[in-house]
Motif scaffolding. Sequence first.
Motif, PDB file in Angstrom:
ATOM      1  N   THR A 147      61.554 -55.742   6.278  1.00 31.62           N
ATOM      2  CA  THR A 147      59.967 -55.600   6.264  1.00 31.62           C
ATOM      3  C   THR A 147      59.624 -54.445   5.731  1.00 31.62           C
ATOM      4  N   MET A 148      60.145 -53.307   6.554  1.00 34.32           N
ATOM      5  CA  MET A 148      59.792 -51.932   6.001  1.00 34.32           C
ATOM      6  C   MET A 148      60.194 -51.678   4.578  1.00 34.32           C
ATOM      7  N   ARG A 149      61.362 -52.125   3.975  1.00 35.44           N
ATOM      8  CA  ARG A 149      61.785 -51.817   2.636  1.00 35.44           C
ATOM      9  C   ARG A 149      60.977 -52.490   1.699  1.00 35.44           C
ATOM     10  N   LYS A 150      60.444 -53.926   1.942  1.00 33.15           N
ATOM     11  CA  LYS A 150      59.708 -54.709   1.160  1.00 33.15           C
ATOM     12  C   LYS A 150      58.314 -53.860   1.039  1.00 33.15           C
ATOM     13  N   ARG A 279      52.134 -56.527  10.314  1.00 39.41           N
ATOM     14  CA  ARG A 279      53.269 -57.085   9.802  1.00 39.41           C
ATOM     15  C   ARG A 279      53.737 -57.985  10.902  1.00 39.41           C
ATOM     16  N   ILE A 280      53.363 -58.042  11.980  1.00 37.48           N
ATOM     17  CA  ILE A 280      54.081 -58.929  12.890  1.00 37.48           C
ATOM     18  C   ILE A 280      54.447 -60.336  12.625  1.00 37.48           C
ATOM     19  N   MET A 284      58.425 -61.863  11.726  1.00 38.53           N
ATOM     20  CA  MET A 284      59.203 -63.300  12.248  1.00 38.53           C
ATOM     21  C   MET A 284      59.508 -64.128  11.015  1.00 38.53           C
ATOM     22  N   GLN A 285      58.559 -64.239   9.686  1.00 40.12           N
ATOM     23  CA  GLN A 285      59.031 -64.903   8.634  1.00 40.12           C
ATOM     24  C   GLN A 285      60.237 -64.201   8.196  1.00 40.12           C
ATOM     25  N   ASN A 286      60.427 -62.989   8.162  1.00 34.24           N
ATOM     26  CA  ASN A 286      61.563 -62.289   7.420  1.00 34.24           C
ATOM     27  C   ASN A 286      62.864 -62.546   8.451  1.00 34.24           C
ATOM     28  N   GLY A 287      62.858 -63.046   9.433  1.00 32.17           N
ATOM     29  CA  GLY A 287      64.053 -63.310  10.525  1.00 32.17           C
ATOM     30  C   GLY A 287      64.737 -64.356   9.822  1.00 32.17           C
TER      31      GLY A 287
END
Length: 300
Positions: A147-150, A279-280, A284-287
């Motif tokens: 998430t952070m890298r995106k 980005r909470i 979850m989506q990126n999981g």
Amino acid sequence: MITATLTNRRSLLGLKELGMDEIASILDRAAYWEASSNKLEPALQGKFIANMFFENSTRTRFSFEVAEKRLGAEVLNFAAAVSSVQKGESIYDTVRTLESMGIDAGVIRLKPNGVLADLATKIKVPLINAGDGNNEHPTQALLDLYTMRKQFGELRGLTVSIIGDILHSRVARSNLYALQKFGANVQFCAPASMAAPELGAPLVTMEEALKADVVMLLRVQLERHEAGMMGTAEAYREQYGLTTERASRIAPHAIIMHPAPINRNVEIDDELVEHPQSRIFTQMQNGVPIRMAVIERALN
């Protein structure tokens, strides 16, 4: 024949011992799966995966199940509350039983510390850590890094504030181990009763924590606290919660994160959960793509 060394290498027990290149390859593969337009990919057709949750979970368990089914695997869901564990069966015997039935990999969440590492030396199929005690939660940290890298393009040089119950947090540990490998600056903010000085990250004030690129709140783990350790939820929010007033002071480029489940109006005010800088739900989506990459790594 699969050797014990190879099985151990395909397992994901934690990020402390995993190299930066290996972590980066998982993030890259997750990006591939996220970009895939196909809902189902038969990459693991014919493989059997057991989700073994000896501790309650919603997001992590369902995220793994979606990831497994998207890859075409056969999924076996195990819950301790309705198993022979209630009759006194040991965790080892339960996992060994499922291994004997022919599973190809196991996703496992455990409450006690140290059990997973011991299990991994005795079980011949790859194991994926879905959270063990107060030790690590590697796939949560991987999706956090993703998430952070995106958001920022790279991790090097980012300042990440992790705020809250550090002492009981496996999420804080896995994030610390992984982010430091990429050159990010990790700092903790916590009440003295919830700090973990042995982890070595600097402990900063709430005012300083709000200046970071990433403001990550942790769930106050009420089920792990001794009586009187936390005080009241209201007192915690007043001192360490991300209130709307505090959120107004974070940088315009900064993002708000939380591994969930969320104690709304304790760690974070209700209206901030879906704030433009939050980005909470993205986490979850990126999981799902992260866990697809981890499962594929275990079985291919």
